[in-house]
Design a protein around this motif. Structure first.
Motif, PDB file in Angstrom:
ATOM      1  N   MET A   1       0.851  -1.185   0.000  1.00  0.00           N
ATOM      2  CA  MET A   1       0.000   0.000   0.000  1.00  0.00           C
ATOM      3  C   MET A   1       0.889   1.238   0.000  1.00  0.00           C
ATOM      4  N   ASN A   2       0.547   2.212  -0.832  1.00  0.00           N
ATOM      5  CA  ASN A   2       1.477   3.287  -1.071  1.00  0.00           C
ATOM      6  C   ASN A   2       1.090   4.614  -0.448  1.00  0.00           C
ATOM      7  N   ALA A   3      -0.172   4.780  -0.021  1.00  0.00           N
ATOM      8  CA  ALA A   3      -0.584   6.050   0.565  1.00  0.00           C
ATOM      9  C   ALA A   3      -0.027   6.170   1.970  1.00  0.00           C
ATOM     10  N   PRO A   4       0.483   7.345   2.349  1.00  0.00           N
ATOM     11  CA  PRO A   4       0.988   7.518   3.716  1.00  0.00           C
ATOM     12  C   PRO A   4      -0.145   7.466   4.720  1.00  0.00           C
ATOM     13  N   GLN A   5      -0.145   6.458   5.595  1.00  0.00           N
ATOM     14  CA  GLN A   5      -1.282   6.221   6.473  1.00  0.00           C
ATOM     15  C   GLN A   5      -1.498   7.356   7.479  1.00  0.00           C
ATOM     16  N   GLU A   6      -0.384   8.004   7.914  1.00  0.00           N
ATOM     17  CA  GLU A   6      -0.540   9.034   8.925  1.00  0.00           C
ATOM     18  C   GLU A   6      -1.325  10.235   8.412  1.00  0.00           C
ATOM     19  N   SER A   7      -1.411  10.359   7.072  1.00  0.00           N
ATOM     20  CA  SER A   7      -2.109  11.524   6.511  1.00  0.00           C
ATOM     21  C   SER A   7      -3.590  11.274   6.276  1.00  0.00           C
ATOM     22  N   LEU A   8      -4.027  10.002   6.417  1.00  0.00           N
ATOM     23  CA  LEU A   8      -5.408   9.679   6.115  1.00  0.00           C
ATOM     24  C   LEU A   8      -6.357  10.127   7.223  1.00  0.00           C
ATOM     25  N   PRO A   9      -7.542  10.634   6.873  1.00  0.00           N
ATOM     26  CA  PRO A   9      -8.568  10.917   7.890  1.00  0.00           C
ATOM     27  C   PRO A   9      -9.034   9.603   8.510  1.00  0.00           C
ATOM     28  N   THR A  10      -9.802   9.704   9.595  1.00  0.00           N
ATOM     29  CA  THR A  10     -10.265   8.489  10.280  1.00  0.00           C
ATOM     30  C   THR A  10     -11.763   8.285  10.132  1.00  0.00           C
ATOM     31  N   THR A  11     -12.383   8.895   9.124  1.00  0.00           N
ATOM     32  CA  THR A  11     -13.786   8.638   8.807  1.00  0.00           C
ATOM     33  C   THR A  11     -13.882   8.242   7.346  1.00  0.00           C
ATOM     34  N   LYS A  53      -8.116   0.699   4.830  1.00  0.00           N
ATOM     35  CA  LYS A  53      -7.244   1.852   5.055  1.00  0.00           C
ATOM     36  C   LYS A  53      -7.446   2.410   6.468  1.00  0.00           C
ATOM     37  N   LEU A  54      -8.704   2.492   6.880  1.00  0.00           N
ATOM     38  CA  LEU A  54      -9.003   3.017   8.213  1.00  0.00           C
ATOM     39  C   LEU A  54      -8.486   2.073   9.304  1.00  0.00           C
ATOM     40  N   ARG A  55      -8.611   0.779   9.091  1.00  0.00           N
ATOM     41  CA  ARG A  55      -8.092  -0.187  10.053  1.00  0.00           C
ATOM     42  C   ARG A  55      -6.571  -0.035  10.196  1.00  0.00           C
ATOM     43  N   GLU A  56      -5.925   0.107   9.071  1.00  0.00           N
ATOM     44  CA  GLU A  56      -4.468   0.255   9.109  1.00  0.00           C
ATOM     45  C   GLU A  56      -4.075   1.552   9.806  1.00  0.00           C
ATOM     46  N   LYS A  57      -4.847   2.609   9.565  1.00  0.00           N
ATOM     47  CA  LYS A  57      -4.587   3.900  10.202  1.00  0.00           C
ATOM     48  C   LYS A  57      -4.643   3.777  11.727  1.00  0.00           C
ATOM     49  N   LEU A  58      -5.569   2.949  12.210  1.00  0.00           N
ATOM     50  CA  LEU A  58      -5.770   2.808  13.662  1.00  0.00           C
ATOM     51  C   LEU A  58      -4.970   1.657  14.255  1.00  0.00           C
TER      52      LEU A  58
END
Length: 300
Positions: A1-11, A53-58
């Motif tokens: 996965m290539n998107a930086p996870q720290e930059s993703l919103p959580t909704t 993506k949200l799971r990975e973010k959290l």
């Protein structure tokens, strides 16, 4: 996965706004008439990817999803168009680097002599890396009746790349449903790597008529009222003929109608032509099709 996870919103709304995936889904709805089951399945896949993506973010467990797909259906049902939109969705969510689509057939992958297939297949894969490889009529890669056929070599290379480089390439195989089913039964390794199967239904006649309207509009033409009725009658006859190819057959029929219109206008060389003359297809332009002649001959 290539998107930086720290930059993703959580909704979900935040991810959709950040990635503009919703815009691609809306374009798919606008660009393609009908195909409700396919559009629903594409939205389901997009939803799964967003939630992952949200799971990975959290920090929750989120195994890399298998994204290779199979599109089955008759010609002209929108498989290539949906593959292009899927490539855009995967790119915007960070599952592929580039989001481009490379569409190929057997001839692009399989060589005609020893040592030719591997370089051809690897060159195609190199072009497709970072995006989606779309293999139309994929079942032609497998020809067990011919012991000297090199298609199996291409399949083996594809299988290796689909497994080892699935983070950088998504493969979509496509073709007629019955032939694809046989193809998968003959290639369990390939079947096990395909996670998503989308069946593309044939268009209904009213949908084909809408597709015709949209195609003509894109070309700067329109139907006269009686021409649209004539085209509906044409579709009724054409659907019953062999080798009907849905939207592709609609496009071919309209191209022939435009040729008839051009010949009709060309024959009257001294006439001053209006904008309406140049943009409106008449019933005569449609009914000059051989299908109407056949019907008249059969009834006489």
């Amino acid at each position: 996965m290539n998107a930086p996870q720290e930059s993703l919103p959580t909704t979900v709304a935040g991810v959709l706004a950040d990635t503009q995936v919703e815009a691609v889904l809306d374009e798919l709805d606008r660009d393609l008439i009908g195909l409700v089951p396919v559009k629903t399945r594409v939205r389901d896949i997009a939803a799964l990817l967003v939630i992952d993506k949200l799971r990975e973010k959290l920090g929750l467990a989120a195994a890399a999803p298998s994204l290779h797909m199979s599109f089955t259906g008759n010609p002209g049902t929108g498989k290539t168009t949906v593959a292009m939109r899927m490539a855009q969705i995967l790119h915007r969510l960070g599952y592929v680097r580039k989001g481009h689509l490379v569409a190929v057939t057997r001839d692009d992958l399989v060589g005609q002599y020893i040592g030719h297939t591997a370089p051809k297949t690897k060159e195609v894969l190199k072009k497709a890396m970072g995006g989606v490889l779309f293999i139309d009529e994929a079942y032609y890669l497998y020809r067990p009746e011919n012991e000297r056929d090199y298609g199996q070599e291409a399949i083996e290379i594809l299988l290796q790349v689909m497994e080892n480089q699935r983070d950088d390439l998504v493969v979509i195989v496509a073709g007629y449903e019955d032939r694809m089913n046989t193809f998968f039964r003959s290639n369990p390794g390939l079947s096990s790597r395909i996670a998503h199967h989308l069946a593309f239904p044939d268009y209904q006649r009213d949908e084909l008529l809408q597709i015709g309207d949209r195609m003509l509009d894109g070309l700067g033409y329109t139907f006269a009222d009686d021409a649209r009725q004539a085209f509906d009658a044409y579709l009724e006859r054409r659907i019953a003929q062999p080798h009907f190819a849905n939207a592709r057959s609609v496009r071919n029929a309209l191209d022939r109608a435009r040729l008839r219109q051009a010949s009709r206008l060309f024959a009257d060389r001294d006439r001053v032509l209006t904008k309406e003359d140049l943009t409106v297809l008449t019933a005569a332009d449609i009914r000059a099709s051989r299908l109407f002649a056949y019907a008249a001959g059969a009834s006489s």
